[in-house]
Enzyme design. Sequence first.
Site, PDB file in Angstrom:
ATOM      1  N   ASP A  76       0.815  -1.208   0.000  1.00  0.00           N
ATOM      2  CA  ASP A  76       0.000   0.000   0.000  1.00  0.00           C
ATOM      3  C   ASP A  76       0.854   1.266   0.000  1.00  0.00           C
ATOM      4  OD1 ASP A  76      -2.326  -1.426  -0.108  1.00  0.00           O
ATOM      5  OD2 ASP A  76      -2.900  -1.104   1.979  1.00  0.00           O
ATOM      6  N   ASN A 150      -4.336   9.179   1.746  1.00  0.00           N
ATOM      7  CA  ASN A 150      -4.781   8.729   3.061  1.00  0.00           C
ATOM      8  C   ASN A 150      -5.134   9.883   3.986  1.00  0.00           C
ATOM      9  OD1 ASN A 150      -4.787   5.966   2.809  1.00  0.00           O
ATOM     10  ND2 ASN A 150      -2.843   5.633   3.837  1.00  0.00           N
ATOM     11  N   ALA A 194      -5.544   6.910  11.095  1.00  0.00           N
ATOM     12  CA  ALA A 194      -6.765   7.353  11.768  1.00  0.00           C
ATOM     13  C   ALA A 194      -7.401   6.219  12.574  1.00  0.00           C
ATOM     14  CB  ALA A 194      -7.756   7.897  10.742  1.00  0.00           C
ATOM     15  N   ALA A 215      -4.242  11.488  20.833  1.00  0.00           N
ATOM     16  CA  ALA A 215      -4.035  11.587  22.284  1.00  0.00           C
ATOM     17  C   ALA A 215      -4.423  12.968  22.811  1.00  0.00           C
ATOM     18  CB  ALA A 215      -2.572  11.274  22.626  1.00  0.00           C
TER      19      ALA A 215
END
Length: 300
Positions: A76, A150, A194, A215
């Site tokens: 990928d 992405n 994600a 976070a």
Amino acid sequence: MSVTSQPQQTIALVVRHNTAGIDEPVKAIVDFLHAAGYRVVFEQETAVHVQVAGIDAMTMAEIGEHCATAIVVGGDGTMLGVARQLARYQVSLIGINQGRLGFMTDIPIDRMLPALGEILNGKARAEERTLLEARVMRGGVEMHCSVAVNDVVVSRGTGAGMAELKVSVDGQFMYNQRSDGLIVSTPTGSTAYALSAGGPLLHPTLAGIVLVPIAPHALSNRPIVVPDRSEIVVEIVNGRDISVNFDMQTFASLQHGDEIVISRSPDTITFLHPEGWSYYHTLREKLHWNENPSGDTKAR
């Protein structure tokens, strides 16, 4: 296997560099395409690393101008780089995975010739994917512009404190966020960084962009999906060593007050899959949804 082709139609091959044992599978693809009447070219770097004689080399721009289809052999990560460069040319992409099944390079190498035969005979599923376009603005001046298949990720440096980011959508203030960073992702990217940061899975056909805090200091900062026609502005309010990545390609010299302006790219990419391909099958394989305590994996 018989494949119907148009005379002089050219197909490009892009192969991940330094992949052990790749020459033989690539030669099999070349022989298969030649037998079907196609002209085959290598991407320039592929021609340097793959030992198959008699194949012309082209730059990515030349592939974009002369080829309607490119076959990507690798993973990928390889596909991401190719897709970013070829999106503006509307070249359809076929992904052959050298290793484990990928989300974008979804054809196993041991099935590549039958799958190519199906696709090139017209028994293909065409799937269009959206991209993001992001501009780094400083004092109203564009410092950098890139696209991402992405995600666009704004994040703090290693060892630095939290980043403080101001996020607006379509000119409307959303929040000030203190966190390790923010992921702005396409549906394609929802299965990448994600997902590991706690974001939702988005089906590739959804017209949405997902924002996922990394976070966050406040647990109330949750992922949110906005329409893909939105313009998202991320302003650097505070923090040290903050960078922005476009599919892991880094622009690092961000300053306080810089804005990253993110919107849907006018370009798209098209993946060609064999007939019978299923996005949900890929999810099961990659996320191990087919595993259960009894070991029964027959439900496919």
